[in-house]
Design an enzyme around this catalytic site. Structure first.
Site, PDB file in Angstrom:
ATOM      1  N   LYS A 212       0.858  -1.190   0.000  1.00 27.72           N
ATOM      2  CA  LYS A 212       0.000   0.000   0.000  1.00 27.72           C
ATOM      3  C   LYS A 212       0.893   1.240   0.000  1.00 27.72           C
ATOM      4  O   LYS A 212       1.454   1.631   1.023  1.00 27.72           O
ATOM      5  CB  LYS A 212      -0.911   0.045   1.242  1.00 27.72           C
ATOM      6  CG  LYS A 212      -2.016   1.068   1.048  1.00 27.72           C
ATOM      7  CD  LYS A 212      -2.403   1.824   2.296  1.00 27.72           C
ATOM      8  CE  LYS A 212      -1.540   2.981   2.627  1.00 27.72           C
ATOM      9  NZ  LYS A 212      -1.509   4.111   1.685  1.00 27.72           N
ATOM     10  N   PRO A 213       1.061   1.873  -1.180  1.00 29.59           N
ATOM     11  CA  PRO A 213       1.864   3.098  -1.217  1.00 29.59           C
ATOM     12  C   PRO A 213       1.057   4.267  -0.670  1.00 29.59           C
ATOM     13  O   PRO A 213      -0.156   4.167  -0.490  1.00 29.59           O
ATOM     14  CB  PRO A 213       2.127   3.283  -2.717  1.00 29.59           C
ATOM     15  CG  PRO A 213       0.980   2.633  -3.397  1.00 29.59           C
ATOM     16  CD  PRO A 213       0.491   1.522  -2.495  1.00 29.59           C
ATOM     17  N   GLY A 265       7.065   4.913   7.934  1.00 31.98           N
ATOM     18  CA  GLY A 265       6.214   6.097   8.048  1.00 31.98           C
ATOM     19  C   GLY A 265       6.319   6.692   9.430  1.00 31.98           C
ATOM     20  O   GLY A 265       7.317   6.505  10.136  1.00 31.98           O
ATOM     21  N   SER A 266       5.259   7.375   9.830  1.00 34.70           N
ATOM     22  CA  SER A 266       5.300   8.114  11.097  1.00 34.70           C
ATOM     23  C   SER A 266       5.252   7.154  12.290  1.00 34.70           C
ATOM     24  O   SER A 266       4.699   6.048  12.205  1.00 34.70           O
ATOM     25  CB  SER A 266       4.120   9.077  11.158  1.00 34.70           C
ATOM     26  OG  SER A 266       2.920   8.345  11.121  1.00 34.70           O
ATOM     27  N   THR A 267       5.787   7.611  13.392  1.00 43.26           N
ATOM     28  CA  THR A 267       5.812   6.794  14.608  1.00 43.26           C
ATOM     29  C   THR A 267       4.384   6.519  15.090  1.00 43.26           C
ATOM     30  O   THR A 267       4.078   5.410  15.542  1.00 43.26           O
ATOM     31  CB  THR A 267       6.651   7.515  15.690  1.00 43.26           C
ATOM     32  OG1 THR A 267       7.925   7.809  15.110  1.00 43.26           O
ATOM     33  CG2 THR A 267       6.847   6.670  16.931  1.00 43.26           C
ATOM     34  N   ALA A 268       3.507   7.524  14.940  1.00 47.18           N
ATOM     35  CA  ALA A 268       2.131   7.354  15.422  1.00 47.18           C
ATOM     36  C   ALA A 268       1.431   6.206  14.687  1.00 47.18           C
ATOM     37  O   ALA A 268       0.822   5.327  15.318  1.00 47.18           O
ATOM     38  CB  ALA A 268       1.361   8.653  15.237  1.00 47.18           C
ATOM     39  N   GLU A 287       9.970   1.086  10.304  1.00 46.46           N
ATOM     40  CA  GLU A 287      10.964   2.155  10.064  1.00 46.46           C
ATOM     41  C   GLU A 287      10.229   3.458  10.309  1.00 46.46           C
ATOM     42  O   GLU A 287       9.432   3.886   9.479  1.00 46.46           O
ATOM     43  CB  GLU A 287      11.480   2.095   8.613  1.00 46.46           C
ATOM     44  CG  GLU A 287      12.223   0.838   8.247  1.00 46.46           C
ATOM     45  CD  GLU A 287      13.622   0.779   8.857  1.00 46.46           C
ATOM     46  OE1 GLU A 287      14.074   1.765   9.460  1.00 46.46           O
ATOM     47  OE2 GLU A 287      14.251  -0.285   8.751  1.00 46.46           O
ATOM     48  N   ARG A 315      18.485  17.399   2.101  1.00 48.99           N
ATOM     49  CA  ARG A 315      18.089  16.408   1.107  1.00 48.99           C
ATOM     50  C   ARG A 315      16.561  16.312   1.080  1.00 48.99           C
ATOM     51  O   ARG A 315      15.928  16.320   2.140  1.00 48.99           O
ATOM     52  CB  ARG A 315      18.703  15.091   1.554  1.00 48.99           C
ATOM     53  CG  ARG A 315      18.528  13.955   0.619  1.00 48.99           C
ATOM     54  CD  ARG A 315      19.302  12.800   1.204  1.00 48.99           C
ATOM     55  NE  ARG A 315      19.008  11.600   0.488  1.00 48.99           N
ATOM     56  CZ  ARG A 315      19.056  10.390   1.031  1.00 48.99           C
ATOM     57  NH1 ARG A 315      19.398  10.252   2.303  1.00 48.99           N
ATOM     58  NH2 ARG A 315      18.781   9.335   0.323  1.00 48.99           N
ATOM     59  N   CYS A 321      13.585  10.770   6.889  1.00 51.04           N
ATOM     60  CA  CYS A 321      13.628  10.360   8.289  1.00 51.04           C
ATOM     61  C   CYS A 321      15.030  10.476   8.873  1.00 51.04           C
ATOM     62  O   CYS A 321      15.193  10.549  10.079  1.00 51.04           O
ATOM     63  CB  CYS A 321      13.154   8.920   8.406  1.00 51.04           C
ATOM     64  SG  CYS A 321      14.029   7.863   7.263  1.00 51.04           S
ATOM     65  N   GLU A 418      10.477  16.027  14.984  1.00 52.64           N
ATOM     66  CA  GLU A 418      10.956  16.034  13.599  1.00 52.64           C
ATOM     67  C   GLU A 418      10.247  17.154  12.831  1.00 52.64           C
ATOM     68  O   GLU A 418       9.020  17.121  12.689  1.00 52.64           O
ATOM     69  CB  GLU A 418      10.531  14.671  13.032  1.00 52.64           C
ATOM     70  CG  GLU A 418      11.258  14.165  11.885  1.00 52.64           C
ATOM     71  CD  GLU A 418      10.688  12.794  11.459  1.00 52.64           C
ATOM     72  OE1 GLU A 418       9.556  12.420  11.832  1.00 52.64           O
ATOM     73  OE2 GLU A 418      11.393  12.110  10.721  1.00 52.64           O
TER      74      GLU A 418
END
Ligand code: NAP
Length: 518
Positions: A212-213, A265-268, A287, A315, A321, A418
């Protein structure tokens, strides 16, 4: 259209002698035509080797963040399409996993060759839907392809073990077998590489995958999947669904046929997926977000430190991340570093990524710009100084000026979270102990950078930093042969390298008993 004209104002077009051009135009429509003519503009999901629309006909528009123009529409899928994608991956698993390693390796190698053959079109697609400069997009294609090449080779090295048995009539074997069907959920900031870093090892091990992109960047994923089919990866081994993220995610989590979730993706969201994996006890790799410190010691080579921290910070316009999120600078070198760093940042050109010389593209969307504004306002309200930039760029859209903020401290959002944008916070420190304490004062633990000429200090500080990746006198450190991943709340597991294979393998112990032969 008016906005597109603004974005192109005063910029030079790529010349025909430029690196990327086989007659490539900078005009987005021409770029899109080139992709369409190559057959790589896919606008349907991929389930069981068939290109399909969503069952209820709903669509999502994919926008070019540099212009706001709609590039294409793709299906807005949900639970039903995901269930079918899982079934297809499940039934293909029995044949794909039984191929020899050499057969799987050869097919992956074909995929790699096709990605490289179409690298210009894929790079254009990445710039169009994600916004990064074409040179960085091409870098991402090479980086993304390198995972397919590397794991095509690793497919042949899935070795087991024979363990000396404690009893003489026994032989103890360890087999490594694929985990089964994998659900892979990926972000928008590396539309190709975050997929190949997961799908490469999964397919190499014999797993099949439902990807799932991100809804912001589905086109690169679909183009890559088309090349996978052309390469001979069988229908059903790689499926792509996109649309309603929570619904697709929940369907993957609830399925007992899906044996592994891999997420970037995000930590949440990562925490939600980890929690949701508990009910079916899936293997999980995560990740997640970072908060990278970049520590510049008094004894650093100033040119190396400026070049390295600039690369680590800016960058993809600060949207990675592993981007340096806090630049910690020792007091003795602070003024000199700040001056040289600001000068280097002033040299960066902001603009549409298709325009020659652009090094800073737009942010992904309005919410990303608002987050950056919130962080900068928070810092200035608490005593930090904006010494460069600090505003939306005159190009409009989601362009933000490359920004340097000085005298940032632990109380500010720029230190704690972040920022995911082109803002470099400079944080002064006195001693090595202070730097380590500040660097580790976060729940994140992905990348960290050190700039020093001292070899003993490089060792000591690398060992003291609670991070999964350390760059010493270098700002760009990720590649396919090295393990990538975080500690603390930045994630679980590793991607890339030989360690990346383990995430898709189960270890099976076989005890052969009663071997009372001659
Ligand atoms: P995100 O919002 O977490 O989205 C990542 C993916 O998760 C997207 O495909 C998204 O779908 C999907 N998603 C969102 N909500 C979901 C749910 N409830 N269930 C299942 N899937 C869901 O993160 P992002 O904004 O795209 O990416 C930026 C973050 O990723 C940053 O924190 C960055 O540090 C991190 N990142 C980490 C690494 C690493 O290797 N550690 C690499 C790159 C990025 P939609 O987009 O369709 O909503």
């Amino acid at each position: 259209m008016a906005m597109r004209r603004v974005a192109f104002h005063g910029r030079h077009l790529l010349s025909s002698s430029h690196l990327f051009c086989r007659h490539m135009s900078t005009e987005p429509m021409a770029a899109l035509d080139r992709i369409r003519n190559s057959g790589l503009l896919k606008t349907q999901g991929l389930v069981g080797g068939k290109w399909i629309d969503s069952y209820d006909g709903k669509k999502i528009e994919v926008q070019n963040p540099a212009t706001g123009d709609v590039i294409a529409s793709v299906p807005c899928m949900g639970s039903k399409e995901t269930t079918d994608a899982i079934s297809s991956a499940y039934s293909t698993y029995s044949s794909w996993s039984k191929l020899t390693a050499a057969e799987r390796s050869k097919t992956l190698r074909n995929w790699y060759d096709l990605i490289i053959k179409h690298k210009d079109e894929l790079a254009l697609l990445i710039t169009l839907e994600q916004g990064k400069p074409i040179k960085e997009a091409l870098g991402e294609v090479n980086y993304g392809a390198s995972f397919i090449e590397f794991f095509s080779e690793e497919a042949k090295r899935i070795y087991g073990d024979i363990i000396p048995a404690p009893l003489s009539d026994r032989r103890l074997l360890v087999l490594k077998q694929p985990v089964g069907v994998v659900g892979a959920i990926t972000p928008w900031n590396f539309p190709l590489a975050m997929i190949t870093r997961k799908v490469g090892p999964a397919l190499a091990c014999g797993c099949t995958v439902v990807v799932k992109p991100s809804e912001f960047t589905p086109l690169t994923a679909l183009a890559a999947a088309d090349l996978a089919l052309q390469a001979g990866i069988p229908p059903g081994a790689l499926n792509i669904v996109m649309g309603n993220a929570p619904e697709i995610g929940d369907t993957l989590l609830k399925s007992t046929q899906v044996r592994k979730i891999t997420f970037t993706g995000s930590t949440a969201v990562g925490k939600k997926l980890m929690e949701g994996s508990a009910s079916t006890v899936k293997k999980v790799s995560l990740e997640l977000g970072g908060n990278a410190p970049c520590i510049v010691f008094d004894d650093a080579d100033i040119d190396v430190a400026v070049k390295g921290s600039l690369a680590a910070k800016f960058r993809n316009s600060g949207q990675t991340c592993v981007c340096a999120n806090r630049i910690l600078v020792q007091e003795g070198i602070y003024e000199e570093f700040a001056k040289a760093f600001v000068k280097a940042v002033q040299g960066m050109q902001v603009g549409n990524g298709l325009v020659e010389g652009t090094s800073q593209g737009p942010l992904i969307n309005e919410a990303a710009v608002q987050k950056v504004e919130k962080f900068v306002n928070d810092a200035t309200s608490k005593g930090a100084n904006v010494i460069l930039g600090g505003r939306r760029h005159s190009l409009g859209m989601t362009f933000y000026e490359p920004t340097v903020v000085s005298n940032v401290n632990r109380d500010m959002l720029l230190f704690k979270d972040e920022v995911f944008g082109p803002v470099a916070p400079l944080v002064p420190f006195k001693t090595e102990e202070d730097a380590i304490s500040m660097a580790n004062d976060t729940n994140a633990g992905l990348a960290a950078y050190i700039f020093t000429k001292s070899i003993p200090r490089s060792w000591c500080v690398s060992e003291a930093l609670e991070y999964g990746l350390i760059g010493v006198n270098e700002g760009i450190i990720s590649n396919e042969v090295a393990p990538f991943g975080g500690v603390k709340q930045s994630g679980l597991g590793r991607e890339g390298s030989k360690y990346g294979m383990d995430e898709y393998l189960e270890v099976k112990y076989v005890c052969m008993g009663n071997l009372k032969g001659t």
